[in-house]
Design an enzyme around this catalytic site. Sequence first.
Site, PDB file in Angstrom:
ATOM      1  CD  GLU A  35      -5.245   1.476  -3.271  1.00 59.68           C
ATOM      2  OE1 GLU A  35      -6.526   1.853  -3.031  1.00 59.68           O
ATOM      3  OE2 GLU A  35      -4.423   1.472  -2.359  1.00 59.68           O
ATOM      4  CG  HIS A  75      -1.937   0.993   1.076  1.00 66.32           C
ATOM      5  ND1 HIS A  75      -1.692   2.100   1.361  1.00 66.32           N
ATOM      6  CD2 HIS A  75      -3.298   0.929   0.934  1.00 66.32           C
ATOM      7  CE1 HIS A  75      -2.965   3.190   1.355  1.00 66.32           C
ATOM      8  NE2 HIS A  75      -3.777   2.069   1.003  1.00 66.32           N
TER       9      HIS A  75
HETATM   10  C1  PEP Z   1      -6.962   2.991   0.359  1.00 67.92           C
HETATM   11  O1  PEP Z   1      -7.063   3.089   1.414  1.00 67.92           O
HETATM   12  O2  PEP Z   1      -6.553   2.202  -0.308  1.00 67.92           O
HETATM   13  C2  PEP Z   1      -7.834   3.771  -0.457  1.00 67.92           C
HETATM   14  C3  PEP Z   1      -8.114   3.763  -1.587  1.00 67.92           C
HETATM   15  O3  PEP Z   1      -8.412   5.145   0.279  1.00 67.92           O
HETATM   16  P1  PEP Z   1      -9.658   5.934   0.092  1.00 67.92           P
HETATM   17  O4  PEP Z   1     -10.887   5.109  -0.647  1.00 67.92           O
HETATM   18  O5  PEP Z   1     -10.080   6.730   1.233  1.00 67.92           O
HETATM   19  O6  PEP Z   1      -9.179   7.031  -1.142  1.00 67.92           O
END
Ligand code: PEP
Length: 249
Positions: free
Chosen positions: A167, A101
């Site tokens: 992400e 992450h």
């Molecule tokens: C995450 O924690 O991986 C994330 C995408 O957070 P958020 O949905 O709050 O942006």
Amino acid sequence: MSLILVGDFMKKLVIGNWKMQKLSSEIHPYFHPFMNKSFHNVDLALAVPYLFLQSCQEAHNGTPFKIGAQDVSAHDNGAYTGEISAAQLASLKISFSLVGHSERRKNFHESSEIVAAKAKRLQNAGILPIVCVGETIEEKPHFQDVLKSQLEPVLSLDPKNLVIAYEPVWAIGTGMSASIDDIKRVHGFIKYFLKEHSYDFSSVRVLYGGSVSEKNASSLLQCDHVDGLLIGGASLDPVGFDKLIATLG
Ligand code: PEP
């Protein structure tokens, strides 16, 4: 063998990430709205703090969730105070874990090699790794180089038991999700990069994460090359999360 992978591969995978939030007293109430529910189009999962893995596994009985971890040690076992090994997760029958992450890459200086080593430990223990990748806002103009360097170490893993979560760092917790065009471009690139390495990698699911909400979840999930969602903030309130999942059809 991971529990998630024996599900219907056509189903999308939606994972909530509690991060370092919630207290023990909040666990049972969290699962109440989901009792005796089933969602036909999505596999549902929740990544929870290590401390709550066992109580979540008990409390989620009767709900559609799979319970997983948010990280794992890169080491096998031994004198690593504070670490949790893949074998320890397997001993609790944990079916998946996040690794890499962006909060871990940034705050704990985890390199892509360490992330791949963690994912390997999980695979060896029969646990599905969800490997998170993504560029910062400064890196956005050359996202392909950044993603290539994050994905290259992953190519040594078993593609049959692997999920990637894209992400973009600039979209996490900011309320500013990536645009549909951005997502199509980047997911298309990730899928092309994986498939180019080996056809076996063409079946690896790629999730999107970053400011997913009840308003945008359905259109993000329908986007080309998006096989699921990783959701932080919007997974914390169970009533809101239940409504979000209901929008997914
Ligand atoms: C995450 O924690 O991986 C994330 C995408 O957070 P958020 O949905 O709050 O942006």
